[in-house]
Design a protein around this motif. Structure first.
Motif, PDB file in Angstrom:
ATOM      1  N   LEU A  87       0.734  -1.187   0.130  1.00 44.03           N
ATOM      2  CA  LEU A  87       0.075   0.257  -0.201  1.00 44.03           C
ATOM      3  C   LEU A  87       0.835   1.146  -0.026  1.00 44.03           C
ATOM      4  N   THR A  88       0.782   2.017  -1.027  1.00 38.08           N
ATOM      5  CA  THR A  88       1.768   3.228  -1.288  1.00 38.08           C
ATOM      6  C   THR A  88       1.053   4.196  -2.336  1.00 38.08           C
ATOM      7  N   TYR A 115       6.797   6.007   8.739  1.00 34.50           N
ATOM      8  CA  TYR A 115       7.873   6.960   8.281  1.00 34.50           C
ATOM      9  C   TYR A 115       7.837   7.348   6.888  1.00 34.50           C
ATOM     10  N   ILE A 133      -4.871   4.102  -2.215  1.00 33.17           N
ATOM     11  CA  ILE A 133      -6.198   4.203  -2.041  1.00 33.17           C
ATOM     12  C   ILE A 133      -6.835   5.611  -2.184  1.00 33.17           C
ATOM     13  N   GLY A 134      -5.896   6.402  -2.570  1.00 36.50           N
ATOM     14  CA  GLY A 134      -6.121   7.973  -2.947  1.00 36.50           C
ATOM     15  C   GLY A 134      -4.848   9.023  -2.769  1.00 36.50           C
ATOM     16  N   PHE A 136      -3.691  11.436  -0.987  1.00 39.53           N
ATOM     17  CA  PHE A 136      -3.688  12.331   0.457  1.00 39.53           C
ATOM     18  C   PHE A 136      -2.530  11.700   1.245  1.00 39.53           C
ATOM     19  N   VAL A 137      -2.080  12.616   2.209  1.00 39.07           N
ATOM     20  CA  VAL A 137      -0.872  12.041   2.913  1.00 39.07           C
ATOM     21  C   VAL A 137      -1.537  11.399   3.978  1.00 39.07           C
ATOM     22  N   LEU A 138      -1.113   9.913   4.643  1.00 40.38           N
ATOM     23  CA  LEU A 138      -1.363   9.322   5.751  1.00 40.38           C
ATOM     24  C   LEU A 138      -0.156   9.117   6.443  1.00 40.38           C
ATOM     25  N   ALA A 144      -5.212   2.070   4.650  1.00 38.03           N
ATOM     26  CA  ALA A 144      -5.230   1.978   3.260  1.00 38.03           C
ATOM     27  C   ALA A 144      -5.664   0.341   3.375  1.00 38.03           C
TER      28      ALA A 144
HETATM   29  N1  4FN Z   1       1.321   7.068   2.962  1.00 38.29           N
HETATM   30  C1  4FN Z   1       1.468  11.968  -1.227  1.00 38.29           C
HETATM   31  C2  4FN Z   1       2.786  12.038  -1.512  1.00 38.29           C
HETATM   32  C3  4FN Z   1       4.004  11.692  -0.958  1.00 38.29           C
HETATM   33  C4  4FN Z   1       3.674  11.192   0.135  1.00 38.29           C
HETATM   34  C5  4FN Z   1       2.343  10.927   0.750  1.00 38.29           C
HETATM   35  C6  4FN Z   1       2.372   9.998   1.972  1.00 38.29           C
HETATM   36  C7  4FN Z   1       2.440   6.376   4.779  1.00 38.29           C
HETATM   37  C8  4FN Z   1       4.871   5.450   4.755  1.00 38.29           C
HETATM   38  C9  4FN Z   1       3.706   6.608   2.668  1.00 38.29           C
HETATM   39  C10 4FN Z   1      -1.064   7.511   1.488  1.00 38.29           C
HETATM   40  C11 4FN Z   1      -2.093   7.657   0.559  1.00 38.29           C
HETATM   41  C12 4FN Z   1      -2.659   6.664   0.210  1.00 38.29           C
HETATM   42  C13 4FN Z   1      -1.000   3.881   0.948  1.00 38.29           C
HETATM   43  C14 4FN Z   1       1.394  11.031  -0.250  1.00 38.29           C
HETATM   44  C15 4FN Z   1      -1.228   4.928   1.078  1.00 38.29           C
HETATM   45  C16 4FN Z   1      -0.463   6.188   1.689  1.00 38.29           C
HETATM   46  C17 4FN Z   1      -2.117   5.449   0.267  1.00 38.29           C
HETATM   47  C18 4FN Z   1       0.706   6.007   2.625  1.00 38.29           C
HETATM   48  C19 4FN Z   1       3.892   6.349   5.622  1.00 38.29           C
HETATM   49  C20 4FN Z   1       4.999   6.043   3.323  1.00 38.29           C
HETATM   50  C21 4FN Z   1       2.713   6.978   3.497  1.00 38.29           C
HETATM   51  C22 4FN Z   1       0.681  13.052  -3.333  1.00 38.29           C
HETATM   52  C23 4FN Z   1      -0.476  10.901  -2.502  1.00 38.29           C
HETATM   53  C24 4FN Z   1      -0.336  13.284  -1.193  1.00 38.29           C
HETATM   54  C25 4FN Z   1       3.123   8.743   3.743  1.00 38.29           C
HETATM   55  C26 4FN Z   1       0.409  12.192  -2.103  1.00 38.29           C
HETATM   56  N2  4FN Z   1      -2.680   3.932  -0.110  1.00 38.29           N
HETATM   57  N3  4FN Z   1       3.219   9.251   2.682  1.00 38.29           N
HETATM   58  O1  4FN Z   1       0.951   9.792   2.210  1.00 38.29           O
HETATM   59  O2  4FN Z   1       1.226   4.852   2.729  1.00 38.29           O
HETATM   60  O3  4FN Z   1      -1.914   3.207   0.299  1.00 38.29           O
END
Ligand code: 4FN
Length: 232
Positions: A87-88, A115, A133-134, A136-138, A144
């Motif tokens: 999930l990324t 991290y 899943i979209g 936005f920053v998680l 997800a």
């Molecule tokens: N997120 C963006 C750009 C750069 C970083 C992020 C971000 C969690 C480990 C990944 C986020 C969203 C939807 C997994 C976001 C998802 C994650 C997901 C996720 C910590 C590194 C992180 C341009 C999308 C805003 C943090 C955009 N679906 N980094 O959120 O895991 O599955």
């Protein structure tokens, strides 16, 4: 023949089943209609301090999950022919089509990052499917994973409420849902649309289809144009 299984690799196994315990999926989990197996990535740290992350080569903010630790965690999972999914935010967008395909298989092996993410070398070596899943920053991949599992489990044949068929769900048809109403028939001066009280089932069906199509055209032109062969 064993149940559809979600294997989840995470630094926060206590987040599961989490919100899934409060939905249709939770009851189905208790009934053994699917299975959840969490793997605590921290258990695979090699040192006494159980270190799972380190500073990024090249500098910059935050920490990165170590490839050796993540690889050892992946190595113990026997998912059979279940796909390994990372999930990324870099992944292909999760859609109902992919959900349907995953629900038809034997399960999923879900890798959740924390991290700044996971060292690229273990991703390159293991080549998981990458799913998002979209946009936005998680704080981690766990929400997800919960969303993906929820979406899959409710499609399992033994889980789906027989009173609610997949066919009558607008979204399964690629449309947004029509507006819903319940009692009271008038509330704060707002009446329920007359047709819904008419008892004319054919007119009701036509009204709902029209509403669902209008909403989809106006709010989600992307969904409307992808709705193959069914548009005007
Ligand atoms: N997120 C963006 C750009 C750069 C970083 C992020 C971000 C969690 C480990 C990944 C986020 C969203 C939807 C997994 C976001 C998802 C994650 C997901 C996720 C910590 C590194 C992180 C341009 C999308 C805003 C943090 C955009 N679906 N980094 O959120 O895991 O599955």
């Amino acid at each position: 023949m064993s149940a559809w299984t979600a294997h989840v690799l995470t630094l926060f196994p206590e987040m599961f089943p989490g919100s899934l315990g409060h939905s249709l999926a939770g009851k189905a989990l208790e009934q053994g209609l699917w299975a959840l197996e969490t793997v605590d990535i921290r258990e695979f740290a090699g040192d006494k301090h159980r270190t799972v992350d380190d500073t990024p080569f090249g500098g910059g903010p935050g920490m990165v999950m170590r490839p050796d630790v993540v690889d050892e965690a992946l190595a113990v999972v026997d998912g059979g022919d279940a796909p390994v999914i990372y999930l990324t935010p870099r992944g292909e967008p999760l859609g109902q089509q992919l959900v349907q395909n995953l629900a038809m298989g034997s399960g999923v092996v879900l890798l959740c990052g924390r991290y700044e993410g996971i060292d690229q070398r273990v991703i390159d070596l293991r080549t998981p499917r990458e799913v998002s899943i979209g946009d936005f920053v998680l704080s981690g991949g766990e929400p997800a994973a919960l969303a993906l599992i929820d979406a899959c489990v409710r499609l399992l044949p033994s889980v789906l409420g027989s009173e609610r068929s997949l066919e009558e769900e607008s979204f399964a048809d690629g449309l947004l849902e029509y507006p819903h109403y319940t009692r009271p028939a008038e509330w704060r001066g707002q009446a329920v649309p007359e047709v819904l009280l008419s008892g004319h089932h054919e007119r009701i069906r036509a009204w709902r289809t029209e509403q669902a199509e209008q909403l989809t055209k106006e709010r989600r032109p992307d969904l409307w144009s992808r709705r193959a062969g069914k548009n005007d």
